[in-house]
Design an enzyme around this catalytic site. Structure first.
Site, PDB file in Angstrom:
ATOM      1  N   ASP A  38      57.558 -26.827   3.549  1.00  0.00           N
ATOM      2  CA  ASP A  38      57.939 -28.139   2.945  1.00  0.00           C
ATOM      3  C   ASP A  38      59.762 -27.690   3.058  1.00  0.00           C
ATOM      4  O   ASP A  38      60.211 -26.696   2.472  1.00  0.00           O
ATOM      5  CB  ASP A  38      57.608 -27.927   1.194  1.00  0.00           C
ATOM      6  CG  ASP A  38      57.970 -29.221   0.484  1.00  0.00           C
ATOM      7  OD1 ASP A  38      58.549 -29.948   1.067  1.00  0.00           O
ATOM      8  OD2 ASP A  38      57.409 -29.397  -0.371  1.00  0.00           O
ATOM      9  N   SER A  78      55.616 -33.323  -6.386  1.00  0.00           N
ATOM     10  CA  SER A  78      56.832 -33.733  -5.981  1.00  0.00           C
ATOM     11  C   SER A  78      57.824 -34.282  -7.117  1.00  0.00           C
ATOM     12  O   SER A  78      58.240 -33.523  -7.880  1.00  0.00           O
ATOM     13  CB  SER A  78      56.563 -34.858  -4.979  1.00  0.00           C
ATOM     14  OG  SER A  78      57.855 -34.819  -4.243  1.00  0.00           O
ATOM     15  N   HIS A  81      54.449 -31.607   2.920  1.00  0.00           N
ATOM     16  CA  HIS A  81      54.784 -32.105   1.697  1.00  0.00           C
ATOM     17  C   HIS A  81      53.925 -33.411   1.192  1.00  0.00           C
ATOM     18  O   HIS A  81      53.767 -34.241   2.133  1.00  0.00           O
ATOM     19  CB  HIS A  81      56.240 -32.475   1.509  1.00  0.00           C
ATOM     20  CG  HIS A  81      56.813 -32.892   0.344  1.00  0.00           C
ATOM     21  ND1 HIS A  81      57.235 -32.225  -0.526  1.00  0.00           N
ATOM     22  CD2 HIS A  81      56.679 -34.092  -0.162  1.00  0.00           C
ATOM     23  CE1 HIS A  81      57.758 -32.655  -1.664  1.00  0.00           C
ATOM     24  NE2 HIS A  81      57.378 -33.906  -1.624  1.00  0.00           N
TER      25      HIS A  81
END
Length: 893
Positions: A728, A471, A758
């Site tokens: 995502d 991320s 995610h």
């Protein structure tokens, strides 16, 4: 092949209806050269997805059920008729749209072996919702005449998915608008204003609560849905008690007693989840996500994860040091400590090693260890240290740039350390909004350089170095590598980035539409996190006592308040339980329930335009046990400010206090986006998020948005391996970044996992799917750390041993086509980026001018990716629409 996708003849989900969407596509014999010609233009026609059987089955079931209940005089029967009629109407409109998408969305793929982009994901989500409706319709048709048939319950379930289908139809129309206006092959709208602004304004006003109630996580694997429901209930309960109690135990007690009503009332849960996600500030999310840092939870996670010999938190003092240049080791460059925003400061890290190695027991490293209160298990067996490993993994954790530390990610990092047999150094960078960009980048770069300089203390020789992150950490991995190339020091041998964010501009894309239904990345939360990292959050200057009130410190406060909070919470829970007993059915109960929560108190408080108080301080100021507010501050939730501009970023410094009702907005639809066929999505009853367009040059900084970096900077990157999630909201970031690297001739791979949300690395211990996805990340890191000479040729693998990876791997390194290169260059043309002269290093002193390109020594000799073994057992008629596997597994949840 003519059966509905994922639905058997008996109406129950069928695992093998079609091949799973996460299956490995058939490989072909080819070389490993990135520049090799011969790629296939688009997917073969045999792999095209035909949704007609699904729609035919849906229409037949809806018509049959509607005909049966049309003669029913009861209210429930008429609700069934209305629901099935509405479903048929939506299905008739969606079928041609999905068919059109199926003919064009292969244009946006990385290559023919990587069928993944936002258009595919949106179509997959719609088909998954339709498959759930088919499954529920089959159940209704089979049991509607039984005396045990729960009519109201099944009707409420069907209405929930009908509402979700309504909103998904609106998203498909928005995606169609993007498809029409975007440049060929580009997933992001190329203009900052115009359509992006209108699209986001329309998008933020849409109803979202339906995706957080009965339909929570319907698009994900069934094993993930219970966890997502637990997260939603915990979030809402925590939001109701946020800053209401004075101790951490009080928050826990209040959340425990208030969570019951959200578990038994899905509609109430969805309404409250939408209210909280749209209106609470970034400090709330920072506190909630940091709950995993509490001593008790961290200790439990540590004891249930793999046990390692070394797990130590380090505190490296801010001292300058020298590093040799990669082009000429006789020359060096000075690495200075981070100084942005708060001046020079120590950098926190965590060293994790499965085995005790030389240097890890040295006094020099012991002097850097910082004490921790967590009851972590570190094995202190007195054994002779092993020799230093030639490999080193430098990890950068995720958390939206605002939350979490390496402690939250320690469970899967321990598993990595065991499987890779290499030390892992995880960087605890400073978090926004207290430390916005570029503080985190400076600290991560300093930590990377310190690891190269002091690798002997970490139990490694650093011959092979891998940068890994998820991320926000994936974003920092790219930018740290670009800065290392600018300094001319040793580059990492490869990057493994899981679901990274590469574009932080206010540009719309089809995958970002999924923020409407994503329980972990709602649009408003994503906006607040990215805005805080960009330094645009007005709440940066906060009371120091509020910022230091971490969950760990909250638990240690006066425990005598626990009993008072326990009594108050129990009384509140019993009162709400008695009120709920008057409801005949759970459906529709959210409108009658009276909710007194922090979010409601925050909404009723209307800040003065001249007030300097932050939203958080105003929220805390307006909280009271009685929940009373001034009549002048009250505002009807049915009259939100729909006309406010919105974006992926916040600028709450100047608030427009004017408001208009939903009727005013619908009467002026011509100013914004319009929907065909007289369709109008459901509008939210919650006030619109206070999201404003903020055009700042910092968003185009290549060290913030790597996707906008100049070609010269991207050419200096090492081999990149990206693991993305098909569902995502930031999938398009990964696809477009991989396409840019591929167009520049850079070695890059993109693997797309199915049915997972995610942040799946933090969920790696919860299900088989997350464990397999984490194993894929480990495999990619292992390939980076293993040199080309040591990499053995893979033996022929039987089909049975490949089965578990058929749900994970989406691509092999295929050669790019000329058309893809041209479309990539065209799609990113004009998106901007800092000029080449502005990307040089700052805060450094070169001892001698290097004469070679930065990072040249590490880029040479890197493998572009292992070629997949050809296996005739893998069929060639697999679905490239990435929908079959998800639908088949998701229906039975």
């Amino acid at each position: 092949e003519t059966e509905p996708v994922g639905v058997s003849a008996g109406g129950s989900p069928r695992e093998g209806a079609v091949e799973g969407a996460g299956s490995v596509l058939p490989p072909r014999a080819r070389g490993d050269s990135i520049g090799e010609e011969g790629g296939i233009q688009g997917p073969p026609q045999a792999l095209a997805m035909d949704s007609r059987p699904l729609f035919q089955t849906l229409h037949a079931l809806a018509e049959d059920n509607a005909t049966f209940f049309r003669d029913s005089p009861t209210e429930t029967g008429q609700r069934f008729v209305a629901a099935f009629t509405t479903i048929q109407e939506h299905a008739r409109s969606l079928e041609p749209l999905l068919s059109h998408f199926a003919t064009v969305y292969h244009i946006f793929d990385l290559d023919e072996y990587t069928p993944a982009n936002g258009y595919r994901s949106l179509a997959q989500t719609v088909r998954c919702c339709l498959a759930h409706i088919v499954h529920k319709s089959r159940y209704v048709a089979a049991n509607r005449s039984s005396i045990f048939f729960r009519g109201k319950h099944n009707c409420a379930e069907l209405e929930a998915y009908c509402t979700a289908l309504t909103q998904l139809r609106g998203l498909v129309y928005l995606a169609q608008r993007l498809l029409t206006h975007n440049r060929p092959g580009c997933l992001f709208h190329h203009e900052e204003g115009g359509l992006s602004e209108e699209f986001l304004r329309e998008y933020t006003s849409m109803h979202k609560g339906c995706f957080y109630g009965r339909c929570m996580g319907f698009q994900y694997a069934p094993s993930i849905r219970p966890f997502l429901q637990t997260i939603a209930i915990s979030l809402i309960s925590f939001g109701e008690n946020y800053k209401r109690h004075d101790s951490g135990l009080g928050v826990a007690a209040g959340s425990l007693f208030t969570s019951g009503k959200f578990a038994i009332d899905p509609e109430l849960r969805g309404t409250e989840f939408e209210r909280i996600t749209q209106n609470l500030d970034v400090h709330f999310w920072k506190t909630f996500w940091n709950l995993t840092e509490m001593e008790l939870l961290a200790s439990l996670a540590s004891m249930t994860s793999s046990q390692v010999r070394v797990s130590r938190a380090l505190l490296v003092p801010p001292e300058s040091f020298e590093l040799p240049l990669a082009a000429d080791p006789n020359l060096s460059v000075t690495i200075t400590p981070p100084v942005a925003h708060s001046g020079p400061g120590a950098v926190q890290m965590r060293l994790i090693s499965y085995e005790l190695r030389e240097g890890q027991d040295s006094e020099e490293l012991a002097s850097l260890v910082r004490p921790e209160g967590t009851l972590a298990l570190e094995l202190h067996w007195k054994t002779k240290p092993l020799p230093r490993s030639p490999c080193l993994v430098v990890h950068i954790h995720g958390g939206g740039f605002v939350a979490q530390t390496s402690k939250s990610h320690e469970p899967y990092l321990k598993a990595w350390a065991q499987e890779l047999d290499a030390p892992i150094l995880s960087i605890d960078y400073s978090l926004a909004p207290e430390a916005p960009f570029p503080r985190a980048l400076e600290e991560c770069f300093y930590a990377y350089c310190w690891a190269l300089k002091n690798c002997h203390l970490l139990g490694s020789t650093a011959e092979r170095v891998c940068l890994a992150g998820d991320s926000a950490g994936g974003n920092l991995c790219f930018t740290v590598s670009m800065r290392a190339a600018a300094f001319g020091i040793k580059m990492p041998d490869g990057i493994m980035a899981a679901y990274p964010v590469t574009l932080m501009q206010a540009l719309a894309s089809p995958s970002r539409l999924l923020t409407l239904l994503d329980p972990l990345l709602p649009l408003s939360v994503l906006c607040k996190c990215l805005s805080a990292y960009a330094g645009l959050d007005p709440d940066q200057i906060e009371d120091s006592t509020l910022e230091k009130l971490s969950p760990m410190n909250m638990v240690k406060r006066d425990t005598s308040l626990f009993f008072r909070d326990l009594r108050l919470s129990a009384s509140s829970f019993l009162s709400s339980l008695l009120e709920n007993t008057s409801k005949v059915d759970g459906a529709g109960g959210a409108d009658e329930s009276i909710r007194k929560s922090i979010s409601e108190a925050a909404l009723k408080s209307k800040p003065s335009p001249n007030s300097r108080e932050s939203r958080k301080s105003q929220t805390c100021h307006n909280l009271s046990c009685t929940g009373e507010t001034s009549p002048l501050d009250q505002r009807s939730p049915s009259s939100p400010s729909w006309h406010r501009k919105s974006s992926f970023f916040l600028n709450e410094g100047k608030q427009d206090d004017t408001s208009s009702s939903r009727e005013d907005t619908t009467s002026n639809k011509g100013r914004g986006l319009t929907f065909p066929d007289g369709f109008e999505p459901l509008r939210s009853d919650q006030p619109a998020p206070r999201l404003h367009v903020e055009l700042s040059p910092i968003f185009k900084n290549p060290f913030m948005s790597p996707l906008l970096a100049p070609d010269a900077m991207l050419k200096g990157l090492p081999p990149v391996h990206i693991v993305a999630c098909a569902l995502d909201p930031v999938l398009d970031d990964s696809v477009m970044f991989a396409r840019r690297l591929r167009a520049l001739g850079q070695p890059v791979t993109l693997r797309v996992v199915q049915d997972l949300p995610h942040g799946f690395l933090s969920l790696s211990q919860l299900s088989r799917e997350t464990r397999q996805a984490s194993a894929l990340c480990t495999e990619l890191i292992h390939d980076i750390l293993r040199s080309q000479e040591e990499a053995p040729q893979p033996p022929p693998t039987p089909a049975g041993s490949l089965r578990k990876h058929r749900k994970l791997e989406r691509t092999w390194n295929a050669a790019p086509t000329a058309a893809q290169d041209n479309s990539t260059q065209t799609g990113l043309e004009g998106q901007g980026g800092a000029p080449g002269g502005s990307t040089g290093p700052t805060g450094s002193a070169i001892k001698a001018a290097p004469g070679a390109p930065a990072g040249g020594s590490s880029a040479a000799g890197q493998p572009s990716g292992a070629s997949p073994p050809s296996d005739p057992a893998i069929t060639t008629s697999q679905d490239t629409s990435t929908s079959g596997g998800t639908v088949g597994r998701g229906v039975g949840a």
